[in-house]
Design a protein around this motif. Sequence first.
Motif, PDB file in Angstrom:
ATOM      1  N   VAL A 269      14.891 -11.797  -8.045  1.00 21.91           N
ATOM      2  CA  VAL A 269      14.318 -13.154  -8.129  1.00 21.91           C
ATOM      3  C   VAL A 269      14.092 -13.707  -6.725  1.00 21.91           C
ATOM      4  O   VAL A 269      13.084 -14.375  -6.445  1.00 21.91           O
ATOM      5  CB  VAL A 269      15.265 -14.066  -8.945  1.00 21.91           C
ATOM      6  CG1 VAL A 269      14.809 -15.529  -8.854  1.00 21.91           C
ATOM      7  CG2 VAL A 269      15.306 -13.632 -10.406  1.00 21.91           C
ATOM      8  N   ASN A 270      15.031 -13.426  -5.844  1.00 23.97           N
ATOM      9  CA  ASN A 270      14.938 -13.919  -4.467  1.00 23.97           C
ATOM     10  C   ASN A 270      13.703 -13.381  -3.754  1.00 23.97           C
ATOM     11  O   ASN A 270      13.080 -14.091  -2.951  1.00 23.97           O
ATOM     12  CB  ASN A 270      16.207 -13.558  -3.696  1.00 23.97           C
ATOM     13  CG  ASN A 270      16.266 -14.217  -2.334  1.00 23.97           C
ATOM     14  OD1 ASN A 270      16.027 -15.422  -2.211  1.00 23.97           O
ATOM     15  ND2 ASN A 270      16.563 -13.443  -1.298  1.00 23.97           N
ATOM     16  N   GLN A 272      11.085 -12.543  -5.329  1.00 22.98           N
ATOM     17  CA  GLN A 272       9.984 -12.889  -6.236  1.00 22.98           C
ATOM     18  C   GLN A 272       9.399 -11.668  -6.946  1.00 22.98           C
ATOM     19  O   GLN A 272       8.223 -11.621  -7.294  1.00 22.98           O
ATOM     20  CB  GLN A 272       8.882 -13.641  -5.474  1.00 22.98           C
ATOM     21  CG  GLN A 272       9.356 -14.964  -4.907  1.00 22.98           C
ATOM     22  CD  GLN A 272       8.231 -15.750  -4.255  1.00 22.98           C
ATOM     23  OE1 GLN A 272       7.140 -15.211  -4.021  1.00 22.98           O
ATOM     24  NE2 GLN A 272       8.485 -17.013  -3.969  1.00 22.98           N
ATOM     25  N   SER A 275      10.755 -13.372 -12.349  1.00 23.48           N
ATOM     26  CA  SER A 275      10.963 -14.813 -12.432  1.00 23.48           C
ATOM     27  C   SER A 275      12.397 -15.127 -12.825  1.00 23.48           C
ATOM     28  O   SER A 275      13.097 -14.292 -13.413  1.00 23.48           O
ATOM     29  CB  SER A 275      10.003 -15.426 -13.464  1.00 23.48           C
ATOM     30  OG  SER A 275      10.325 -14.961 -14.775  1.00 23.48           O
TER      31      SER A 275
END
Length: 564
Positions: A269-270, A272, A275
């Motif tokens: 997630v970091n 991207q 999501s």
Amino acid sequence: MKAWFRLLGASLRARRGAVLFTVLLAISTVAAGVSLLGVAGWFLSSAFLATLGIVFNLFGPSAMIRGLSFWRIASRYLERVVGHALTLDLQVRIRTLVFGRLSRFSQSRLAQFRDGELASSLTSDVAVLDLVLLLILVPLTTAVFAGLVFSAVLQTWLSWWAWLILACLLVAACLIPYLCARGASRAAEQVHQLENRQRVLVHQAIRAYADIQVFGAADVVQQQVDKLAQALSQARLRSNGWGIAGQFFQQFLMGVALLICLLVGAQQVNVQAMSGPLWVGLVLALLGLFEIMAPMMRGASRLGEVQAASTRLLGILDEPLEAQQEQGQAIVLDGPASLDVSDLSFAYGSQPVLEHLSLHVPPGEHIAIFGPSGSGKSTLLSVLMRLLPVPGPQYLIQAEPAPHWSRASWFDHCALLAQDSPLFLGSVRDNLLLADPGACEQRLWQVLHDAQLDSVVRDLPQGLDTWLGEGGQQLSLGQQRRLCLARVLLSPAHIWFLDEPTASLDGPTSQALMQDILTAARGKTVIMATHDTRLLPLVDCVYQFEAGRLQRVAVSRATTVASN
């Protein structure tokens, strides 16, 4: 597990459609549950982010949640219905096979079982087999399939970490239950043995209740029950301990897999690569996947008991039948039969009971064989009735060797009124129809009249359909014996074997019953074993049984010998 597959493998193959349908429904239920948690996590996370100003369509996910909820409910319901119908069907088949084999065992073989032991095999031993299918095989198949699919999906975002999560899942689903089953096998077997001993003790205590009270032995029996209960409690604690340990390690592996999913997912997630809502949905879906493990440990901790139960049932099914039970042909008798025995011997192991015994009974004759209790009279009747093995040429009926008769044909022409002939749990009608299932009501009343019991039955609340209770408790002891006699009268037998027919009855009652029996047996061949000398004058011929042999005596001399 080998014994279980040997026992049920053929049945499972014959019902492979139902088995496959059960597995598919289980997979469908898990898929719906995992998807529901995943979508719910994604939906709630997205809805939270929507409050921060991000545009989000609420209608699609909410509709998916409702649809998945209904899917999971319906799938779970169908899984339960189909799975339990399958297991009940398997139980019926195994119980039928076991009872069918037991019904063909000889009397001597059945006597080797303790009170309640066969009932335990037909009930608890068969019931425990359900654990493998419902709590092991179906959840294991579902866990492996669902884990592979989930890891394949997870691999899209977590790369090779997804396969590490799969490894945690497989160890938790396969290795830990296996180790738990191995560790708990001995304790589980002890649990079953102690439960069986407890069941036998309680069964015997109920049967001997009056004697226990009269002799003041209630405290002794209570101590035995308490001792068994304590030992059983300890064995269950040891067995359950392995299950608790297995659940701990499963939870530990679930924590490892969850930690991997959280940390690696957060990193994705970091950068991207995925999501935030999707990450939350995958974490919750993983939690749903591990719910499959819960029933597996309950079954794994009792696999030792399953193995022992399967081995015991296989021991009954695999035991070879005596050759004399499998041979013979159907032979028809039109009337009373002659019976000739020459040089007949029989022994229990190395203990001889009958030694070079000879006997001739003309058609329609009524004879009595008397002797002290324990002399072997009941054994002789069991041999003549072919409940015990019969040597070929030494035993002739109508000049035909006994082994030439099929067992079913022989039982069509012979009837046994044993000293402990039971009344079964049911109505008067149920007990009578055992002798002739096709008998009409008029015939039932006729045999009750011949047994001097019709007036008693008419006074019962529901007549023939009156429920007698356990052991015929609604009738007196004399009435119970007369109902057993009526059952014999209803059979088409031409030869009657009576083993202490008036046992436990007082003098007037026993003589009245015996007179009714012999009156009803007019035209039948009757062989009676008794130690009651008051019955000897009622028969045509008397034999004294002594040292395994028979000697014909006059009635007056027989009475004198017995009195001395």
